[in-house]
Motif scaffolding. Structure first.
Motif, PDB file in Angstrom:
ATOM      1  N   LEU A 183       0.827  -1.206   0.000  1.00 51.08           N
ATOM      2  CA  LEU A 183       0.000   0.000   0.000  1.00 51.08           C
ATOM      3  C   LEU A 183       0.861   1.256   0.000  1.00 51.08           C
ATOM      4  O   LEU A 183       0.532   2.250  -0.648  1.00 51.08           O
ATOM      5  N   SER A 184       1.982   1.202   0.732  1.00 54.25           N
ATOM      6  CA  SER A 184       2.810   2.402   0.832  1.00 54.25           C
ATOM      7  C   SER A 184       3.443   2.744  -0.513  1.00 54.25           C
ATOM      8  O   SER A 184       3.849   3.865  -0.758  1.00 54.25           O
ATOM      9  N   GLU A 185       3.516   1.742  -1.408  1.00 56.77           N
ATOM     10  CA  GLU A 185       4.101   1.995  -2.725  1.00 56.77           C
ATOM     11  C   GLU A 185       3.081   2.537  -3.725  1.00 56.77           C
ATOM     12  O   GLU A 185       3.437   2.967  -4.811  1.00 56.77           O
ATOM     13  N   LEU A 186       1.809   2.467  -3.354  1.00 50.69           N
ATOM     14  CA  LEU A 186       0.761   2.900  -4.292  1.00 50.69           C
ATOM     15  C   LEU A 186       0.554   4.405  -4.242  1.00 50.69           C
ATOM     16  O   LEU A 186       0.699   5.044  -3.204  1.00 50.69           O
ATOM     17  N   HIS A 187       0.181   4.945  -5.375  1.00 56.53           N
ATOM     18  CA  HIS A 187      -0.232   6.333  -5.486  1.00 56.53           C
ATOM     19  C   HIS A 187      -1.580   6.485  -4.774  1.00 56.53           C
ATOM     20  O   HIS A 187      -2.392   5.560  -4.795  1.00 56.53           O
TER      21      HIS A 187
END
Lengths: 485, 485
Positions: free
Chosen positions: A66-70
């Motif tokens: 999730l932290s990698e998602l925009h």
């Protein structure tokens, strides 16, 4: 130069990965992880440690993904999840992204997310937002939160939030943004370039600089493309464009979207009645308008009241859909009474009961084709009064050809099937007449709704089916009663 | 720096007037003038003078009005006119705008316009177009015209046209544009600014400059916004963004559009398998993709094959719509045979004939609501395999509530109306079961179509109605036969 380079720009970085396909794969992975983690929701919500080692690993995996998602992708993930799984994801999203995500999700999902947050979480989430963004969320936030958030802003921003909140959702003022760069006409391009360099960063989508006089009256725009190729000594007034597409805050957003599409705009100024520059519209908001508008047409035609949360609680979904179902039930009841009036005929020729849905069905299908085409043409502004009558003529022509063609096919089959030429001929006549009815009403419904200031798509599919059902039964059973009994 | 400032930019000026409302008023006026001039079409086409003074004045008025319109507006006017009036307007449009207008109109209208032009007119119209624009029109133009047009281009442009033509309509390569500015990473920002100043003008929508190495391999992008605020001494490689959303020419355009929406892009680079920069996509093309995609979903659901020319000749419209009408007729015939199988029951209780369309109707309406919602969610990429089964569960829940609720209402009414508790109970059961069927099939149809690689919207409305009609009749008449006879 009226604006100082003091803008705070809040903008999410573009995603690190670039492959279009990767997003879909990530989504699948996230969906699978959520399903596994769903039973552990109480612990995750309470913040108590999860005993199961395997689950803990999955939780970390999900958090990293999730932290990698925009934020826009996080929003899509949230939309696509049932309540409990959605809450897990929402708990794992980094608090600094909360505001952006809230802006990206649909209204119905936004409500469920806001409900799950307390006042301090909400205040933290909206602290970073611009005035126009805060205004966009304000309607869905508790009053107390909006009030406290406004206290932390300066007077200009408070005024901007209040101005933006005063417009309806379908007005340009509601999607207007206040971050813009403006300059005077009597300076050299070189000075403009030096001025811009003093900004820490420029507002998103800055493709033009607005040229104003000392009273902020819009004089023209200086496209960055022109600025970059201009002679540095040249004055802005000699380079700027004066034939500018401008909007008023009370213009309709769909009309603004049509102008953006037609003239391939990226940004456009918004002016008040005195031509004073008060904000701008950007293409990203317009793209959302276009998407929402087309979706709304599609949902409205099917009789869905508004964008529905895919995983809304069952009773919310029932509420969202009950009205058109009720209307449909009323019209179906009417059709039923039409048939009831001919029960005597059906008792004598029971074949009528089997054939009548064919007449009604083809009318409904053909009417839906007509109405869909017209709703689409209206959405892009192609239909005016004079055109409607010409369209009607054309659609009636199409219906006549289809009626004779398909009516004959069905008439022949019915003749053979029931060994009655009379039934066959009544089929031909009834199908042709019902198709003519469908064409006429298919043109009239959206035109009349539009003239009455209503959305031409609104329930049009339900309405046309109502007419072609009752009409089809009446025509077919009426003709049969007259000619066959 | 690999690209010399040699780009020819073909771009229409923004319209002189800015009020959104004025366009609509102009359209009304043009429609009225066209109607008046329609009888004089033969003279206008032949170029012979019109005797009638009043008509001559109107013709001049129309010519002036059209000359003031943006090519995109002219395209909308053409779309909204019947054949003869459309031809009048097309004859009056300035030849230098012809190419732009052809690019803006829909495929079906483009065909009618091209048919009305001879080879020299066509060659003149497309002479000014860029390689990507020429490629867009090429499929609709006579081969000889394309061939001759290519002879006047240089080798690079010919290669670009052929490359663009080699992609399918739904691939990024088909909407890619070759006009872009690229630079090297090891130069100072000041040098970039000086370099840009050598251009006569920059390509449309230039919001970023592409940074490449000596082999044209994409290294990053330099947003103009960053360039303008950067220290002039700073090297490009220290200012450029390296986490770039990139596309391949064989990526799907709808997925590219989703990426543009998510990440608020204005332009994005297209690279080949070796990461070599080969073109870019711009937001104006993406806006068209979004509009067309939503329209296609709407038209497909109603069983319209493609974007239909509003004023297509009647037989063309019949051809465009016949397939789904034929399918509808087949399914209606099937439903009719279901009823036929229960003719004995209907003869005994003729009330069944009157009540059965209610059961079928509510199923169709409710199924359409479900299917529309799912097609919409699929269009924005929110539904994957795991989600489908959860959605099914939810939709079945909604159907159960609606079935019991509305079924009871209708059951009560039928009980009173026909004074038979049995009929009332059969109504409740049949409506509930048909709603459950509608929910199940409403989820399955788009999911299965999608899994099979087909457009989930394709005729889904016709299909769901087919199932709920035949299913509804079968359930209702079957239950009645078992319990009431």
């Amino acid at each position: 130069m009226s604006h100082e380079p003091e803008h705070k720009i809040h903008e999410a970085a573009e995603p690190a990965e670039s492959d279009v396909g990767r997003i879909a794969a990530d989504f699948d992975h996230i969906h699978a992880l959520c399903e596994i983690l769903e039973p552990a929701f109480p612990q995750i919500e309470a913040g108590t440690p999860i005993e199961d080692e395997a689950l803990r690993v999955k939780l970390t995996e999900l958090t990293v993904l999730l932290s990698e998602l925009h934020p826009a992708d996080v929003a899509d993930v949230l939309e696509s999840l049932p309540q409990r799984e959605r809450n897990i994801v929402w708990l794992l999203v980094a608090p600094e992204d909360d505001g952006e995500v809230l802006l990206e999700v649909s209204d119905s999902v936004r409500e469920t997310l806001i409900e799950s947050m307390d006042k301090d979480e909400l205040l933290a989430a909206i602290d970073d937002l611009d005035a126009d963004e805060l205004a966009e969320l304000a309607d869905d936030l508790p009053h107390q939160v909006v009030y406290e958030a406004l206290q932390t802003r300066d007077e200009e921003e408070r005024a901007q939030v209040q101005a933006a909140m005063s417009y309806e959702d379908d007005q340009v003022g509601a999607i207007m943004d206040f971050e813009l760069v403006s300059i005077r006409a009597d300076v050299a391009c070189e000075v403009v370039l030096r001025y811009l360099r003093r900004f820490e960063s420029l507002p998103d989508h800055t493709d033009k600089i607005f040229v104003v006089d000392e009273n902020d009256i819009l004089k023209g725009v200086l496209p960055i493309r022109s600025l970059l190729v201009a002679d540095p000594e040249e004055l802005v007034e000699n380079v700027m464009a004066t034939d500018v597409v401008r909007f008023r805050p009370d213009d309709n957003v769909e009309e603004a979207a049509q102008a953006f599409e037609r003239y391939d705009l990226v940004t456009a100024p918004v002016i008040d009645e005195n031509k004073k520059l008060i904000g701008r519209i950007t293409i990203d908001e317009i793209v959302d308008v276009i998407r929402e508008e087309s979706e709304a047409d599609m949902l409205n035609m099917a009789g869905l009241q508004e964008e529905e949360d895919l995983f809304a609680p069952i009773l919310d979904s029932v509420k969202n859909r009950w009205m058109w179902l009720a209307i449909n039930l009323c019209t179906a009841f009417l059709a039923s009474r039409v048939i009831g009036a001919f029960e005597g005929s059906i008792e004598k020729i029971v074949a009528l009961a089997a054939l009548m849905p064919i007449v009604a069905g083809i009318g409904g299908n053909s009417g839906n084709q007509t109405i869909t085409m017209i709703v689409r043409a209206m959405a892009v502004g192609q239909i005016t009064g004079i055109q409607a009558s010409k369209l009607l003529k054309k659609e009636v022509g199409v219906a006549l050809v289809n009626g004779v063609l398909w009516g004959s096919v069905m008439g022949l089959i019915s003749w053979v099937l029931y060994d009655s030429l009379g039934i066959g001929l009544v089929m031909v006549a009834a199908m042709t007449l019902n198709l003519l009815l469908a064409a006429t009403v298919g043109v009239l419904i959206p035109v009349v709704l539009d003239k009455a200031g209503r959305d031409p798509a609104l329930g049009s599919s339900v309405l046309i089916t109502a007419v072609t059902d009752s009409g089809g039964f009446l025509i077919f059973l009426g003709l049969a009663t007259i000619f066959l009994l």
